[in-house]
Design an enzyme around this catalytic site. Structure first.
Site, PDB file in Angstrom:
ATOM      1  N   HIS A 186       0.460   1.530 -13.303  1.00  0.00           N
ATOM      2  CA  HIS A 186       1.234   0.300 -13.720  1.00  0.00           C
ATOM      3  C   HIS A 186       2.747   0.933 -13.683  1.00  0.00           C
ATOM      4  CE1 HIS A 186       2.209  -3.312 -15.744  1.00  0.00           C
ATOM      5  NE2 HIS A 186       3.081  -2.906 -16.618  1.00  0.00           N
ATOM      6  N   GLU A 203       5.270   6.702  -9.619  1.00  0.00           N
ATOM      7  CA  GLU A 203       4.007   6.194  -9.269  1.00  0.00           C
ATOM      8  C   GLU A 203       3.654   7.096  -8.170  1.00  0.00           C
ATOM      9  OE1 GLU A 203       3.563   2.071  -8.490  1.00  0.00           O
ATOM     10  OE2 GLU A 203       5.390   1.553  -9.377  1.00  0.00           O
ATOM     11  N   GLU A 256     -11.843  -3.890 -20.148  1.00  0.00           N
ATOM     12  CA  GLU A 256     -11.660  -5.403 -19.797  1.00  0.00           C
ATOM     13  C   GLU A 256     -10.153  -5.751 -20.362  1.00  0.00           C
ATOM     14  OE1 GLU A 256     -13.178  -3.417 -21.893  1.00  0.00           O
ATOM     15  OE2 GLU A 256     -12.847  -4.454 -24.153  1.00  0.00           O
ATOM     16  N   GLY A 269       0.567  -1.186  -0.107  1.00  0.00           N
ATOM     17  CA  GLY A 269      -0.234  -0.041  -0.062  1.00  0.00           C
ATOM     18  C   GLY A 269       0.653   1.234  -0.084  1.00  0.00           C
ATOM     19  N   THR A 270       2.065   1.230  -0.634  1.00  0.00           N
ATOM     20  CA  THR A 270       2.920   2.452  -0.715  1.00  0.00           C
ATOM     21  C   THR A 270       2.053   3.529  -1.401  1.00  0.00           C
ATOM     22  OG1 THR A 270       4.259   1.901  -2.511  1.00  0.00           O
ATOM     23  CG2 THR A 270       5.011   1.420  -0.128  1.00  0.00           C
ATOM     24  N   ASN A 271       1.404   3.011  -2.558  1.00  0.00           N
ATOM     25  CA  ASN A 271       0.673   3.943  -3.340  1.00  0.00           C
ATOM     26  C   ASN A 271      -0.501   4.587  -2.622  1.00  0.00           C
ATOM     27  OD1 ASN A 271       1.724   4.285  -6.250  1.00  0.00           O
ATOM     28  ND2 ASN A 271       1.966   2.032  -5.758  1.00  0.00           N
ATOM     29  N   ASN A 293      -5.826   2.914 -12.955  1.00  0.00           N
ATOM     30  CA  ASN A 293      -4.546   1.890 -12.324  1.00  0.00           C
ATOM     31  C   ASN A 293      -3.301   2.416 -12.394  1.00  0.00           C
ATOM     32  OD1 ASN A 293      -3.623  -0.654 -11.465  1.00  0.00           O
ATOM     33  ND2 ASN A 293      -3.061  -1.072 -13.512  1.00  0.00           N
TER      34      ASN A 293
HETATM   35  C1  GRF Z   1       3.095  -1.024  -7.179  1.00  0.00           C
HETATM   36  O1  GRF Z   1       4.530  -1.044  -8.069  1.00  0.00           O
HETATM   37  C2  GRF Z   1       2.031  -0.788  -8.541  1.00  0.00           C
HETATM   38  O2  GRF Z   1       2.577  -0.247  -9.828  1.00  0.00           O
HETATM   39  C3  GRF Z   1       1.769  -2.166  -8.914  1.00  0.00           C
HETATM   40  O3  GRF Z   1       1.939  -2.723  -7.839  1.00  0.00           O
HETATM   41  C4  GRF Z   1       2.781  -2.014  -6.801  1.00  0.00           C
HETATM   42  C5  GRF Z   1       1.920  -1.900  -5.564  1.00  0.00           C
HETATM   43  O4  GRF Z   1       2.676  -1.384  -4.617  1.00  0.00           O
HETATM   44  N1  GRF Z   1       0.601  -1.965  -9.343  1.00  0.00           N
HETATM   45  P1  GRF Z   1       1.905  -0.907  -3.184  1.00  0.00           P
HETATM   46  O5  GRF Z   1       1.110  -1.983  -2.710  1.00  0.00           O
HETATM   47  O6  GRF Z   1       1.334   0.415  -3.714  1.00  0.00           O
HETATM   48  O7  GRF Z   1       3.246  -0.483  -2.256  1.00  0.00           O
END
Ligand code: GRF
Length: 204
Positions: free
Chosen positions: A113, A184, A151, A16-18, A111
């Site tokens: 990526h 990100e 999709e 969950g760093t994002n 999302n």
């Molecule tokens: C990130 O690299 C994101 O791009 C990918 O999964 C990873 C998730 O990291 N989809 P976090 O759980 O947000 O730390």
């Protein structure tokens, strides 16, 4: 709290760093939206603690307890409706959603990526595998992409991209961390704000 801000749900599976970047951006970069719900498909996801620390409601929905993919998605959709969610952010959510789900929330699921789509994306390209592939290809530039979800895995319209340098001697882990930090965690909150602003204006 009742406001007219766009109501955001963040779907997670892991660290969950994002999610943390989104939480930290609230009231700063994200001024037109508010994270009101976190949904995890993993009971042990550290993202759940991040939500709790920020006072955000969270719920765990487990496919193995529910059974089919369809019933699993129905359970998530029920939670989204219960909380009047305007749009969904997939932040490290390790499940591919069916067309039944994505078409219901057309242009309302985003999302992040960890590559410059169309490079190193689609089924099989997730987590460290993406960065391993970048290093194996000898690319000197990589990055991250925020896109709408449809999709096709990683196939929806691109919203934002940011480049990140690959350094000599990088390991997949080092590169992953740099892509997160330099791309990100920056573009995901910015894209969340853009969509929040749009949805808030549409509603006004
Ligand atoms: C990130 O690299 C994101 O791009 C990918 O999964 C990873 C998730 O990291 N989809 P976090 O759980 O947000 O730390």
């Amino acid at each position: 709290m009742v406001t007219d801000k766009a109501r955001i749900a963040v779907l997670v599976s892991g660290g969950g760093t994002n999610l943390q970047a989104l939480i930290d951006a609230q009231g700063k970069v994200i001024t037109d939206g508010e994270i009101v719900l976190v949904i995890s498909n993993n009971r042990h996801a550290y993202a759940l603690e991040r939500a709790a620390n920020a006072g955000i409601e969270s719920v765990v929905v487990l496919k193995k307890e529910i059974g089919s993919q369809e019933a699993f998605e129905d359970a998530i959709m029920a939670k989204l409706e219960e909380h009047n969610i305007d749009f969904i952010i997939l932040a490290g959510f390790m499940t591919i959603l069916s067309e039944r789900f994505t078409s219901k929330y057309e242009n309302r699921i985003i999302n992040v990526h960890p590559s410059l789509i169309p490079k190193f994306c689609g089924e099989g390209f997730y987590g460290l595998k993406v960065h391993e592939a970048v290093l194996a290809a000898g690319d000197v530039v990589t990055g991250a992409t925020v896109h709408f979800v449809n999709e096709i895995p990683d196939g929806g319209q691109i919203i934002m991209q940011k480049e990140v340098e690959v350094h000599q001697g990088d390991t997949p882990e080092i590169l992953q961390r740099r892509v997160m930090k330099q791309a990100e965690w920056i573009i995901l909150p910015e894209a969340a704000q853009r969509l929040s602003e749009k949805l808030r204006k549409e509603r006004a």
